[in-house]
Design a protein around this motif. Structure first.
Motif, mmCIF file in Angstrom:
data_model
loop_
_atom_site.group_PDB
_atom_site.id
_atom_site.type_symbol
_atom_site.label_atom_id
_atom_site.label_comp_id
_atom_site.label_asym_id
_atom_site.label_seq_id
_atom_site.Cartn_x
_atom_site.Cartn_y
_atom_site.Cartn_z
ATOM 1 N N ALA A 22 0.382 -1.610 0.193
ATOM 2 C CA ALA A 22 0.341 -0.078 -0.151
ATOM 3 C C ALA A 22 1.025 0.691 -0.187
ATOM 4 N N GLU A 23 -0.209 2.106 -0.886
ATOM 5 C CA GLU A 23 0.947 3.649 0.067
ATOM 6 C C GLU A 23 -0.103 4.862 0.713
ATOM 7 N N ILE A 24 0.638 4.915 1.775
ATOM 8 C CA ILE A 24 0.395 5.466 3.243
ATOM 9 C C ILE A 24 0.360 7.583 2.344
ATOM 10 N N VAL A 25 -0.547 7.884 2.917
ATOM 11 C CA VAL A 25 -0.983 8.876 2.115
ATOM 12 C C VAL A 25 -0.940 10.191 3.686
ATOM 13 N N VAL A 26 -0.059 11.027 4.153
ATOM 14 C CA VAL A 26 -0.213 11.312 5.828
ATOM 15 C C VAL A 26 -0.523 12.989 5.013
ATOM 16 N N GLU A 27 -1.196 13.549 5.169
ATOM 17 C CA GLU A 27 -2.019 15.067 5.520
ATOM 18 C C GLU A 27 -1.382 15.863 7.414
ATOM 19 N N TYR A 28 -0.946 16.644 7.631
ATOM 20 C CA TYR A 28 -1.382 17.792 8.901
ATOM 21 C C TYR A 28 -0.761 16.360 9.771
ATOM 22 N N GLY A 29 -0.085 15.710 9.308
ATOM 23 C CA GLY A 29 0.946 15.044 10.295
ATOM 24 C C GLY A 29 -0.773 13.611 10.947
ATOM 25 N N VAL A 30 -1.858 13.768 10.369
ATOM 26 C CA VAL A 30 -2.294 12.638 10.587
ATOM 27 C C VAL A 30 -2.681 12.130 9.314
ATOM 28 N N ILE A 31 -2.541 9.796 9.393
ATOM 29 C CA ILE A 31 -2.871 9.688 7.868
ATOM 30 C C ILE A 31 -4.477 9.038 7.730
ATOM 31 N N ALA A 32 -4.054 10.247 6.607
ATOM 32 C CA ALA A 32 -5.363 10.732 5.377
ATOM 33 C C ALA A 32 -6.293 9.426 4.655
ATOM 34 N N SER A 33 -5.090 8.433 4.418
ATOM 35 C CA SER A 33 -5.488 7.482 2.894
ATOM 36 C C SER A 33 -4.683 6.009 3.495
ATOM 37 N N ILE A 34 -4.958 5.066 3.204
ATOM 38 C CA ILE A 34 -3.952 3.807 2.953
ATOM 39 C C ILE A 34 -4.318 3.032 1.760
ATOM 40 N N GLU A 35 -4.130 3.010 0.547
ATOM 41 C CA GLU A 35 -4.536 2.835 -0.402
ATOM 42 C C GLU A 35 -3.725 1.929 -1.506
ATOM 43 N N GLU A 36 -4.660 0.476 -1.580
ATOM 44 C CA GLU A 36 -3.630 -0.053 -2.146
ATOM 45 C C GLU A 36 -2.545 -0.355 -3.662
ATOM 46 N N LYS A 37 -1.848 -1.096 -3.402
ATOM 47 C CA LYS A 37 -0.859 -0.665 -4.949
ATOM 48 C C LYS A 37 -0.614 -2.390 -5.211
ATOM 49 N N LYS A 38 -0.410 -2.751 -6.167
ATOM 50 C CA LYS A 38 0.473 -3.682 -7.037
ATOM 51 C C LYS A 38 2.100 -3.450 -6.592
ATOM 52 N N HIS A 39 2.496 -2.369 -6.997
ATOM 53 C CA HIS A 39 3.746 -2.301 -7.028
ATOM 54 C C HIS A 39 4.257 -0.963 -5.767
ATOM 55 N N VAL A 40 5.257 -1.913 -4.910
ATOM 56 C CA VAL A 40 5.260 -0.852 -3.792
ATOM 57 C C VAL A 40 6.879 -0.975 -3.806
ATOM 58 N N ASP A 41 7.031 0.240 -2.869
ATOM 59 C CA ASP A 41 8.836 0.260 -2.790
ATOM 60 C C ASP A 41 9.932 -0.745 -1.894
ATOM 61 N N ASN A 42 10.797 -1.668 -1.575
ATOM 62 C CA ASN A 42 11.076 -2.455 -0.784
ATOM 63 C C ASN A 42 11.139 -1.636 0.991
ATOM 64 N N ARG A 43 10.313 -1.728 1.051
ATOM 65 C CA ARG A 43 9.761 -1.296 2.316
ATOM 66 C C ARG A 43 8.833 -2.030 3.479
ATOM 67 N N TRP A 44 9.480 -2.492 4.860
ATOM 68 C CA TRP A 44 8.137 -2.500 5.585
ATOM 69 C C TRP A 44 7.996 -1.492 5.969
ATOM 70 N N ILE A 45 6.445 -0.973 6.262
ATOM 71 C CA ILE A 45 6.285 0.724 7.358
ATOM 72 C C ILE A 45 5.754 -0.389 8.341
ATOM 73 N N LEU A 46 5.839 -0.014 9.580
ATOM 74 C CA LEU A 46 4.917 -0.160 11.077
ATOM 75 C C LEU A 46 4.888 0.482 11.980
ATOM 76 N N PRO A 47 4.376 0.224 12.878
ATOM 77 C CA PRO A 47 3.646 1.528 14.154
ATOM 78 C C PRO A 47 5.630 1.141 14.772
#
Length: 342
Positions: A22-47
């Motif tokens: 997925a792609e995370i969109v951050v606006e004003y320091g808040v997670i605005a959306s989490i959008e599924e994607k077929k191709h993403v960067d080589n990252r694991w994103i965790l809280p």
């Protein structure tokens, strides 16, 4: 970090950490959306982590050559660490705390709950150290410091009636109450529970009935396994009885305790917890995040939550070959794996 940005990768979303490209969109320091994607960067994103128990002023006594009982080392007012603190220049203490805050930030910790000695001046020193650091620093004071802090951190029920009266007044103000309890034995746990605190720290030797009381009464428990071993109050996987805590339904949080003895590194704490206590990786990770619930919005990655997360470069070293990425994060990752590019 900027208030508005996007980042993509394998996102460990929600409190079940289900991996999602997925792609995370951050606006004003808040997670605005989490959008599924077929191709993403080589990252694991965790809280990010919230360290549920620290004494960061004790950085000034880091690895001081000492021996003796637990009381001789850390019990107020005459424990070795208290003597070192009282002899240290305030500016030196501030610089030490700022350095430790920097270390926590560099190792994916976005919040911490600190027991701060030294009365009002001690709390003021920590407030000075936190200022401008972009970290959720919460302070529990004592000896008057509770009046200007987020609440009170009591060293033991042995502090007696005066401490109990202060606890009652702090509760009336709606502030946070925490007790150390059960670190050496179980004798002080019931008395601490009787005070109806928000949090007990350690419970290393808590009995089944005491754990059931904590679960039934909604009292969270912060465990600090490496510190317990370092200070000689744990000798096996049943101290603290973490699996029993979870089985009874306790809210269990993860802390690192005293910087005099243990680095405030949640990655190391999680790994130790996994190998020594055999706790499930998802349970361990929740323990490393859940203290954020006690002080506002939790750090779990979901829409509308604060953007308190970090990224692991999954292409670096050998971690990209993992068949169980969450377990790999819990047992193998350290700050050298973190992605600094966003």
């Amino acid at each position: 970090m900027e208030d508005d940005y996007t980042v993509s990768g394998v996102v460990f979303a929600g409190d079940d950490f289900e991996p999602l490209k997925a792609e995370i969109v951050v606006e004003y320091g808040v997670i605005a959306s989490i959008e599924e994607k077929k191709h993403v960067d080589n990252r694991w994103i965790l809280p990010s982590f919230f360290n549920a128990h620290t004494h960061i002023a004790d950085t000034v006594a880091m690895d001081y050559p000492v021996s003796g009982s637990l009381s001789e080392l850390v019990a107020p007012p005459d424990g070795i660490k208290h003597r070192i603190l009282s002899e240290s220049d305030p500016e030196y203490i501030i610089s030490a705390m700022k350095a430790t805050i920097g270390y926590m930030k560099s190792s994916a910790t976005a919040g911490f709950l600190d027991f701060r000695e030294g009365g009002t001046s001690g709390v003021e020193l920590l407030n000075t150290a936190i200022r401008g650091e972009n970290i959720d620093g919460r302070i529990l004071g004592r000896n008057g410091g509770e009046d200007i802090a987020d609440g009170i951190g009591v060293s033991s029920i042995k502090e007696g009636r005066a401490a109990f009266e202060t606890v009652e007044s702090i509760k009336e103000e709606g502030k946070f109450v925490a007790f150390h309890a059960g670190e050496k034995d179980s004798l002080d746990v019931d008395g601490a529970i009787d005070m109806d605190p928000d949090l007990l720290v350690h419970c290393t030797h808590a009995t089944d009935s005491q754990l059931k009381r904590c679960a039934d009464e909604g009292i969270s428990i912060a465990v600090c396994p490496r510190s317990n071993w370092r200070l000689g109050v744990a000798s096996g996987k049943n101290n603290p009885p973490i699996k029993k805590m979870l089985d009874f339904g306790c809210k269990v949080l993860l802390g690192t305790d005293n910087v005099m003895f243990v680095q405030p590194d949640i990655f190391s704490e999680m790994s130790f917890l996994s190998y020594v206590y055999g706790v499930d990786a998802a349970d361990i990770y929740r323990m490393a995040v859940d203290c954020s619930f006690l002080f506002g919005e939790p750090y779990y990655i979901r829409e509308g939550a604060p953007a308190k997360f970090y990224a692991v470069d999954s292409a670096r070293f050998n971690t990209g070959f993992s068949k169980n990425p969450l377990k790999t994060v819990v047992t193998r990752i350290n700050s050298s794996h973190l992605d600094k590019d966003y």
